[in-house]
Design an enzyme around this catalytic site. Sequence first.
Site, PDB file in Angstrom:
ATOM      1  N   SER A  28       0.746  -1.283   0.103  1.00  0.00           N
ATOM      2  CA  SER A  28       0.098  -0.112   0.014  1.00  0.00           C
ATOM      3  C   SER A  28       0.652   1.230  -0.020  1.00  0.00           C
ATOM      4  O   SER A  28       1.654   1.379   0.927  1.00  0.00           O
ATOM      5  CB  SER A  28      -0.935   0.118   1.365  1.00  0.00           C
ATOM      6  OG  SER A  28      -1.835  -0.824   1.235  1.00  0.00           O
ATOM      7  N   HIS A  58      -6.683  -2.658 -11.259  1.00  0.00           N
ATOM      8  CA  HIS A  58      -5.449  -2.052 -10.443  1.00  0.00           C
ATOM      9  C   HIS A  58      -4.773  -2.886  -9.539  1.00  0.00           C
ATOM     10  O   HIS A  58      -4.322  -2.483  -8.543  1.00  0.00           O
ATOM     11  CB  HIS A  58      -5.943  -0.700  -9.782  1.00  0.00           C
ATOM     12  CG  HIS A  58      -5.638   0.459 -10.469  1.00  0.00           C
ATOM     13  ND1 HIS A  58      -4.344   0.742 -11.149  1.00  0.00           N
ATOM     14  CD2 HIS A  58      -6.323   1.552 -10.971  1.00  0.00           C
ATOM     15  CE1 HIS A  58      -4.320   1.877 -12.039  1.00  0.00           C
ATOM     16  NE2 HIS A  58      -5.662   2.498 -11.752  1.00  0.00           N
ATOM     17  N   HIS A  80      -4.955  -8.776  -1.506  1.00  0.00           N
ATOM     18  CA  HIS A  80      -5.452  -9.061  -0.118  1.00  0.00           C
ATOM     19  C   HIS A  80      -6.370  -9.991   0.155  1.00  0.00           C
ATOM     20  O   HIS A  80      -7.359 -10.171  -0.487  1.00  0.00           O
ATOM     21  CB  HIS A  80      -5.947  -7.662   0.589  1.00  0.00           C
ATOM     22  CG  HIS A  80      -4.723  -6.465   0.569  1.00  0.00           C
ATOM     23  ND1 HIS A  80      -4.669  -5.682  -0.470  1.00  0.00           N
ATOM     24  CD2 HIS A  80      -3.903  -6.405   1.333  1.00  0.00           C
ATOM     25  CE1 HIS A  80      -3.701  -4.952  -0.204  1.00  0.00           C
ATOM     26  NE2 HIS A  80      -3.200  -5.142   0.744  1.00  0.00           N
ATOM     27  N   TYR A  82      -8.844  -9.825   2.348  1.00  0.00           N
ATOM     28  CA  TYR A  82     -10.368  -8.908   2.346  1.00  0.00           C
ATOM     29  C   TYR A  82     -10.846  -8.714   1.183  1.00  0.00           C
ATOM     30  O   TYR A  82     -11.964  -8.510   1.336  1.00  0.00           O
ATOM     31  CB  TYR A  82      -9.882  -7.733   3.179  1.00  0.00           C
ATOM     32  CG  TYR A  82      -9.263  -6.608   2.728  1.00  0.00           C
ATOM     33  CD1 TYR A  82      -9.307  -5.744   1.644  1.00  0.00           C
ATOM     34  CD2 TYR A  82      -7.748  -6.375   3.096  1.00  0.00           C
ATOM     35  CE1 TYR A  82      -8.771  -4.909   1.051  1.00  0.00           C
ATOM     36  CE2 TYR A  82      -7.201  -5.378   2.801  1.00  0.00           C
ATOM     37  CZ  TYR A  82      -7.384  -4.786   1.613  1.00  0.00           C
ATOM     38  OH  TYR A  82      -6.726  -3.786   1.126  1.00  0.00           O
ATOM     39  N   GLU A  83     -10.210  -8.835   0.132  1.00  0.00           N
ATOM     40  CA  GLU A  83     -10.978  -8.686  -1.146  1.00  0.00           C
ATOM     41  C   GLU A  83     -11.786  -9.831  -1.714  1.00  0.00           C
ATOM     42  O   GLU A  83     -12.572  -9.524  -2.553  1.00  0.00           O
ATOM     43  CB  GLU A  83      -9.862  -8.347  -2.393  1.00  0.00           C
ATOM     44  CG  GLU A  83      -9.004  -7.139  -2.188  1.00  0.00           C
ATOM     45  CD  GLU A  83      -7.730  -6.857  -3.361  1.00  0.00           C
ATOM     46  OE1 GLU A  83      -8.048  -6.975  -4.333  1.00  0.00           O
ATOM     47  OE2 GLU A  83      -6.775  -6.916  -2.800  1.00  0.00           O
ATOM     48  N   ALA A 110       2.419  -1.490   4.893  1.00  0.00           N
ATOM     49  CA  ALA A 110       1.861  -0.496   5.624  1.00  0.00           C
ATOM     50  C   ALA A 110       1.447  -1.116   7.110  1.00  0.00           C
ATOM     51  O   ALA A 110       0.660  -1.994   6.791  1.00  0.00           O
ATOM     52  CB  ALA A 110       0.992   0.509   4.972  1.00  0.00           C
ATOM     53  N   MET A 208      -2.822  -6.105   7.274  1.00  0.00           N
ATOM     54  CA  MET A 208      -3.798  -6.894   6.804  1.00  0.00           C
ATOM     55  C   MET A 208      -3.073  -7.571   5.668  1.00  0.00           C
ATOM     56  O   MET A 208      -3.800  -8.057   4.789  1.00  0.00           O
ATOM     57  CB  MET A 208      -4.992  -6.239   6.147  1.00  0.00           C
ATOM     58  CG  MET A 208      -5.696  -5.187   7.146  1.00  0.00           C
ATOM     59  SD  MET A 208      -6.935  -4.024   6.494  1.00  0.00           S
ATOM     60  CE  MET A 208      -7.350  -3.046   7.701  1.00  0.00           C
ATOM     61  N   SER A 209      -1.994  -7.760   5.775  1.00  0.00           N
ATOM     62  CA  SER A 209      -1.174  -8.588   4.504  1.00  0.00           C
ATOM     63  C   SER A 209       0.034  -9.169   4.756  1.00  0.00           C
ATOM     64  O   SER A 209       0.136  -9.772   6.141  1.00  0.00           O
ATOM     65  CB  SER A 209      -0.531  -7.475   3.681  1.00  0.00           C
ATOM     66  OG  SER A 209       0.502  -6.785   3.834  1.00  0.00           O
ATOM     67  N   ASN A 232       0.301   4.702  11.184  1.00  0.00           N
ATOM     68  CA  ASN A 232      -0.506   5.403  12.075  1.00  0.00           C
ATOM     69  C   ASN A 232      -0.183   4.795  13.391  1.00  0.00           C
ATOM     70  O   ASN A 232       0.264   3.339  13.471  1.00  0.00           O
ATOM     71  CB  ASN A 232      -1.907   5.310  11.524  1.00  0.00           C
ATOM     72  CG  ASN A 232      -2.315   3.804  11.376  1.00  0.00           C
ATOM     73  OD1 ASN A 232      -1.996   3.189  10.139  1.00  0.00           O
ATOM     74  ND2 ASN A 232      -2.767   3.197  12.378  1.00  0.00           N
ATOM     75  N   HIS A 244      -7.743   5.369   5.693  1.00  0.00           N
ATOM     76  CA  HIS A 244      -6.805   4.892   4.610  1.00  0.00           C
ATOM     77  C   HIS A 244      -6.118   6.123   4.111  1.00  0.00           C
ATOM     78  O   HIS A 244      -4.890   5.846   3.618  1.00  0.00           O
ATOM     79  CB  HIS A 244      -7.903   4.140   3.433  1.00  0.00           C
ATOM     80  CG  HIS A 244      -6.785   3.796   2.307  1.00  0.00           C
ATOM     81  ND1 HIS A 244      -5.964   2.658   2.647  1.00  0.00           N
ATOM     82  CD2 HIS A 244      -6.803   3.946   1.140  1.00  0.00           C
ATOM     83  CE1 HIS A 244      -5.601   2.230   1.517  1.00  0.00           C
ATOM     84  NE2 HIS A 244      -5.892   2.942   0.538  1.00  0.00           N
TER      85      HIS A 244
HETATM   86  N1  HPA Z   1      -4.457  -1.516  11.154  1.00  0.00           N
HETATM   87  C1  HPA Z   1      -4.455  -2.664   9.848  1.00  0.00           C
HETATM   88  N2  HPA Z   1      -3.818  -2.469   8.830  1.00  0.00           N
HETATM   89  C2  HPA Z   1      -3.108  -1.123   8.922  1.00  0.00           C
HETATM   90  C3  HPA Z   1      -2.979  -0.148   9.804  1.00  0.00           C
HETATM   91  C4  HPA Z   1      -3.739  -0.405  10.977  1.00  0.00           C
HETATM   92  O1  HPA Z   1      -3.608   0.310  12.069  1.00  0.00           O
HETATM   93  N3  HPA Z   1      -2.467   0.863   9.332  1.00  0.00           N
HETATM   94  C5  HPA Z   1      -1.824   0.509   7.827  1.00  0.00           C
HETATM   95  N4  HPA Z   1      -2.436  -0.742   7.653  1.00  0.00           N
END
Ligand code: HPA
Length: 269
Positions: A28, A58, A80, A82-83, A110, A208-209, A232, A244
Amino acid sequence: MDMLERIEQAAQAISKLGEPEVAVVLGSGLSEVLPLEGVRSLSFGEVPGFPVPTVAGHAGRVEVGKIGAREVLVQRGRIHYYEGYDLSEVVIPVRAYALLGVKSLVITNASGGIAAGLHPGDLVLISDHINMLGANPLRGPNLERLGPRFPDMTQAYDPKLRAHAREVAARLGIELKEGVYLATMGPSYETPAEIRAFQRLGADLVGMSTVPEVIAARHAGLRVLGLSCVTNYAAGLAGEPLSHEEVIETTRRKAAELSKLLTALVPQL
Ligand code: HPA
């Protein structure tokens, strides 16, 4: 067509781009780092056997090109769980790279920072992972051609590659932290109670990956280096809602630094 045939088909198509021994998966917001020279590429949709992209074509692109004298495969973007794909489909790209002859995999993502001392913008070497996906990509008949039924995961993130990454980062004056990555299914971000629970389980980062690809890579005997960009504070730690946009904004801010690190590191793997 069975799964092994799908993976073989994909490997066959990618082999026309070249036969690199190192592959890099860019996640990401990071998909444009690490430019290559003399690039040949295929979109995911053009690789037979690869999962079909969900959103407007994409899902990603596979490139083969050079960094200095070294031929490298770069996957820009990823699939991913989740897709809606099966985990066995999520790992088709990595398994195809293994059949192609790739020996080392650099995997980026990320993440949200859980551990005290981790802040948005930090680059973190992944030292280990916790699989909270509730599923495993190796479930089902074992693909003996790729690896064993019960693969060892004690050194999933190669200690030598990590030491090497730390040396290269130090030489470039780039700060690298280290931590345990926990994968959730997503796509909702975590609740503050989940983050407190994950903290107690020993997680430093959440995302998530990555975990499915690393399991498949280790099954096939690839050496793995994992690099995470903290985008974050994990849910509840900063008192702000997660977005996001914030994730993408932070990865963009760190792209140049990550690109510099990867450009120095990857050709030596
Ligand atoms: N949680 C899950 N996935 C993420 C996060 C998060 O805080 N930040 C970037 N990908």
